[in-house]
Design a protein around this motif. Structure first.
Motif, PDB file in Angstrom:
ATOM      1  N   ARG A 130       0.827  -1.219   0.000  1.00 14.41           N
ATOM      2  CA  ARG A 130       0.000   0.000   0.000  1.00 14.41           C
ATOM      3  C   ARG A 130       0.857   1.263   0.000  1.00 14.41           C
ATOM      4  O   ARG A 130       0.471   2.273  -0.578  1.00 14.41           O
ATOM      5  CB  ARG A 130      -0.922   0.007   1.222  1.00 14.41           C
ATOM      6  CG  ARG A 130      -2.046  -0.989   1.096  1.00 14.41           C
ATOM      7  CD  ARG A 130      -3.061  -0.839   2.246  1.00 14.41           C
ATOM      8  NE  ARG A 130      -3.891  -2.020   2.291  1.00 14.41           N
ATOM      9  CZ  ARG A 130      -3.892  -2.898   3.277  1.00 14.41           C
ATOM     10  NH1 ARG A 130      -3.120  -2.723   4.328  1.00 14.41           N
ATOM     11  NH2 ARG A 130      -4.678  -3.953   3.228  1.00 14.41           N
ATOM     12  N   PRO A 162      -8.523  -0.026  -6.704  1.00  9.73           N
ATOM     13  CA  PRO A 162      -7.193   0.236  -7.281  1.00  9.73           C
ATOM     14  C   PRO A 162      -6.819  -0.765  -8.384  1.00  9.73           C
ATOM     15  O   PRO A 162      -6.330  -0.364  -9.449  1.00  9.73           O
ATOM     16  CB  PRO A 162      -6.246   0.120  -6.077  1.00  9.73           C
ATOM     17  CG  PRO A 162      -7.109   0.439  -4.893  1.00  9.73           C
ATOM     18  CD  PRO A 162      -8.463  -0.133  -5.237  1.00  9.73           C
ATOM     19  N   HIS A 167       1.294   2.524  -3.488  1.00 10.42           N
ATOM     20  CA  HIS A 167       0.134   2.725  -4.364  1.00 10.42           C
ATOM     21  C   HIS A 167       0.127   4.157  -4.895  1.00 10.42           C
ATOM     22  O   HIS A 167       0.724   5.060  -4.308  1.00 10.42           O
ATOM     23  CB  HIS A 167      -1.165   2.464  -3.606  1.00 10.42           C
ATOM     24  CG  HIS A 167      -1.455   1.009  -3.418  1.00 10.42           C
ATOM     25  ND1 HIS A 167      -2.675   0.546  -2.983  1.00 10.42           N
ATOM     26  CD2 HIS A 167      -0.698  -0.106  -3.608  1.00 10.42           C
ATOM     27  CE1 HIS A 167      -2.655  -0.767  -2.907  1.00 10.42           C
ATOM     28  NE2 HIS A 167      -1.461  -1.192  -3.276  1.00 10.42           N
TER      29      HIS A 167
END
Length: 169
Positions: free
Chosen positions: A99, A136, A102
């Motif tokens: 994460r 995502p 990202h």
């Protein structure tokens, strides 16, 4: 069955290196999987999974590859081809990144390199299956030019969208 060429296992992009797994990747892969929030694995079990993946790569000629950033040299996730819910002839593209990285375009960049590697094998089509809740990943798959084929409800995974993409030869 058509004989496919082996997928290249060393891929480079402007910012990334995709390479074969090493048993030394086990701790970082364990940490990545732990981000899913479904319990922690042991380094030993992940090391065994890596050995299993390397064997599958040898047998199948396709690979899920660790992704590392060139400048930082750090492991940030993986991207590659798997059989998954599909077939060896028409494998799935799969990717997962920490994460913390990202929203930097890394998954799309790695995915483009894997698409080129898949086309180099002689395959004509790839699949992707993504939970409909995973925004995502859905954005990445659209950027890679995949089109939605269908949505199925699975007992364990819930609602899963199937995407497909033709590869140019």
């Amino acid at each position: 069955m058509t004989a496919y060429k082996t997928m290249p296992y060393h891929l480079e992009t402007e910012r990334l290196i995709l390479r074969p797994w090493a048993e030394s990747d086990a701790a970082e892969l364990r940490d990545l999987v732990a981000e899913r929030g479904k319990g922690a694995l042991t380094v030993e079990s992940v090391r065994a999974d890596i050995v299993e993946m390397l064997g599958a790569t040898e047998r199948n000629g396709i690979a899920l590859l660790p992704v590392q950033r060139k400048a930082e040299g750090d492991f940030i996730g993986y991207c590659g081809l798997i059989i998954g819910r599909s077939t060896l002839e028409e494998p799935e593209i799969a990717y997962e990144l920490f994460r913390r990285v990202h929203n930097n375009g890394y998954a799309t960049e790695a995915g483009r390199a894997v698409l080129q590697a898949a086309a180099a094998t002689g395959r004509q089509r790839l699949w992707s299956t993504i939970g409909t809740w995973n925004m995502p990943s859905l954005r990445v798959i659209e950027k890679l030019g995949f089109e939605r084929d269908r949505v199925e409800v699975e007992e364990k995974a819930g609602e899963v969208a199937w995407f497909t993409r033709m590869l140019s030869r």
